[in-house]
Design an enzyme around this catalytic site. Structure first.
Site, PDB file in Angstrom:
ATOM      1  N   GLY A  69      81.616  75.905  57.622  1.00 45.31           N
ATOM      2  CA  GLY A  69      81.744  76.256  56.205  1.00 45.31           C
ATOM      3  C   GLY A  69      80.373  76.216  55.574  1.00 45.31           C
TER       4      GLY A  69
ATOM      5  N   LEU B 263      78.796  73.236  70.541  1.00 46.65           N
ATOM      6  CA  LEU B 263      79.972  73.430  71.391  1.00 46.65           C
ATOM      7  C   LEU B 263      80.999  72.319  71.181  1.00 46.65           C
ATOM      8  CD1 LEU B 263      78.636  74.716  74.845  1.00 46.65           C
ATOM      9  CD2 LEU B 263      79.823  76.000  73.058  1.00 46.65           C
TER      10      LEU B 263
ATOM     11  N   GLY C 227      86.543  72.177  66.743  1.00 45.98           N
ATOM     12  CA  GLY C 227      87.059  71.491  65.562  1.00 45.98           C
ATOM     13  C   GLY C 227      87.615  72.474  64.556  1.00 45.98           C
TER      14      GLY C 227
ATOM     15  N   ARG D  96      80.863  73.496  49.360  1.00 39.48           N
ATOM     16  CA  ARG D  96      81.130  74.935  49.323  1.00 39.48           C
ATOM     17  C   ARG D  96      81.824  75.387  50.605  1.00 39.48           C
ATOM     18  NH1 ARG D  96      75.295  77.324  48.186  1.00 39.48           N
ATOM     19  NH2 ARG D  96      74.801  75.589  49.572  1.00 39.48           N
TER      20      ARG D  96
ATOM     21  N   CYS E  81      76.046  78.988  53.696  1.00 38.66           N
ATOM     22  CA  CYS E  81      75.215  79.912  54.486  1.00 38.66           C
ATOM     23  C   CYS E  81      76.003  80.703  55.511  1.00 38.66           C
ATOM     24  CB  CYS E  81      74.078  79.141  55.170  1.00 38.66           C
ATOM     25  SG  CYS E  81      72.776  78.608  54.036  1.00 38.66           S
TER      26      CYS E  81
ATOM     27  N   LYS F 283      68.252  71.432  34.969  1.00 41.90           N
ATOM     28  CA  LYS F 283      67.758  71.194  36.325  1.00 41.90           C
ATOM     29  C   LYS F 283      66.267  70.836  36.301  1.00 41.90           C
ATOM     30  CE  LYS F 283      69.326  74.074  39.371  1.00 41.90           C
ATOM     31  NZ  LYS F 283      69.469  75.322  40.183  1.00 41.90           N
TER      32      LYS F 283
END
Length: 447
Positions: free
Chosen positions: A268, A261, A264, A342, A271, A37
């Site tokens: 995810g 609002l 759906g 994630r 956090c 990294k």
């Protein structure tokens, strides 16, 4: 003398923070224990997709032609301690395996590695999202293990980055929260954030517990708002209402507002899901578990949306099994303008349908490589058009702008059947219907 800043942990949060601090004019040294990294960052490359981040990085990384040279990277804690006046800890705090609680091992390891090298005055600033009470413990650890003793001080400065907007959120934050125990710590952080404060960003000074609670409280509120409108979508399905019109109507109330609002398939990412679970776990440890029992239902509603999308697709195809059905999935990331998959609702839905025998083909503008690593058995296409080719049904599951701008007529010419389910209530129903598609969205059975 100008402050020198270090950033420990160069993932999504750390890389963004380091580049932004260099942009604000500071000399910055970033550290990570993963050499691959660090090598990428030294070349001005980022290990994730975030709009504007690589350009910002390349503007400051030392050794890149035309850069300011204010940003360097290392794997050496001794070098970091010798270099910096203010050390930002930006390491990950994932959900502990098999539990709701937060895994603090990366934070603890960072403090354990840094503390022995702090021989002079320094301010260590936690930015990671941690259980309330962690800062008190870590401050005591620093005082005990740093050679500088009480001169190695701690502050807590939670992050509020939105993936897809992280660069702007760091350079122009909507608020800066600092948990401090001394005027010296507050003064140093006011110096670090002088530019955004001069531009009008509120600077909120508080104690350690409150600073730690701000991020988890904010995420819990946002999760509650999302799950509330998704619960209303369930009621609309049963009653024949239109959740989009319902959201529009209640959103005009200033006390409620329109943001978050859109009904759906739920939230995810790295956090919101893990933060509300860790918040519940910590409340239980503190004896305040009854205060957050509502978050269990928020989490439950959110996860239920994914299964409901699968069932909606099944019913749209006639109610039988998915075996042999060709399903196009538009979207793999948990949100647009990111490559983060994630806990992605889109991939979860795709995976469920695949396990039930459907032939699933996925396309996402930025998340394909990460999706392939996580779900290697799914099919993948290089474009939305190729994903839809031969499909019996199209599922819109991540609200990328590219998908909103698709030409339904062109897609209809390659699809086996013109049937689209909008899992994000983001497409234009009339546009798709004019092109001959049967359009269906969650919480809008008659729209």
């Amino acid at each position: 003398m100008a402050l020198k800043i270090t950033v420990i942990g160069t993932g999504y949060l750390g890389a963004t923070h380091a580049a932004a601090m260099a942009e604000l004019g500071f000399e910055v040294l970033g550290l990570d224990v993963v050499e691959e990294k660090i090598d990428m960052l030294r070349r001005g490359e980022v290990p994730m997709y975030e709009p504007g981040l690589e350009e910002l990085l390349r503007r400051h990384v030392a050794g890149i032609e035309g850069s300011t040279g204010r940003l360097r990277f290392t794997t050496d804690y001794a070098e970091v301690a010798a270099f910096g006046d203010v050390h930002f800890v930006c390491v990950n705090t994932p959900q502990r395996h098999g539990e709701y609680a937060c895994d603090m091992s990366y934070v603890d390891a960072a403090f354990a590695s840094l503390a022995p090298h702090l021989t002079g005055p320094a301010l260590v600033v936690g930015k990671s999202t941690v259980p309330v009470g962690s800062a008190d413990r870590l401050a005591a650890y620093l005082a005990e293990h740093a050679p500088a003793g009480a001169d190695a001080e701690l502050a807590w400065n939670p992050e509020f980055l939105r993936e897809g907007f992280a660069v702007n959120d760091t350079l122009h934050p909507d608020r800066i929260v600092v948990g401090v125990r001394s005027e010296k710590a507050e003064k140093l952080l006011r110096e670090v954030y002088a530019t955004p404060v001069e531009e009008g960003s509120p600077f909120v000074v508080t104690d350690f517990p409150t600073a730690e609670l701000v991020k988890t409280s904010a995420n819990s509120f946002l999760a509650t708002k999302i799950s509330f409108i998704n619960a209303m979508a369930e009621v609309c399905e049963a009653a024949g209402g239109d959740v989009a019109k319902l959201a529009e109507a209640i959103g005009h109330d200033d006390r409620i507002g329109r943001k978050f609002l859109r009904a759906g398939i739920g939230f995810g990412g790295g956090c919101l899901p893990k933060d509300i679970r860790a918040f519940m776990a910590r409340a239980g440890e503190l004896g305040a578990d009854q205060a957050l029992t509502f978050l269990r239902e928020i989490d439950s509603i959110n996860m239920r949306q994914r299964g409901q999308m699968v069932e909606l697709a099944r019913q749209a195809l006639g109610g039988g099994p998915f075996l042999g059905r060709r399903v196009a999935v538009l979207g793999a990331t948990f949100k647009p303008d990111s490559d983060d998959v994630r806990d992605s609702p889109a991939l979860n839905v795709a995976g469920q349908i695949h396990l039930q025998g459907g032939q699933v083909t996925v396309y996402d503008p930025k998340g394909m490589d990460n999706a392939r690593r996580l779900f290697p058995t799914l099919g993948y296409a290089d474009s939305a058009l190729e994903a839809v080719r031969g499909a019996d049904i199209v599922l819109h599951l991540t609200e990328w702008r590219e998908f909103r701008e698709l030409d339904p007529q062109t897609l209809g010419e390659v699809a086996s059947r013109r049937l689209v389910l909008d899992g994000r209530n983001a497409l234009d129903p009339e546009l798709w219907r004019r092109a001959g598609w049967t359009y269906r969205a969650m919480g809008r059975p008659t729209a």
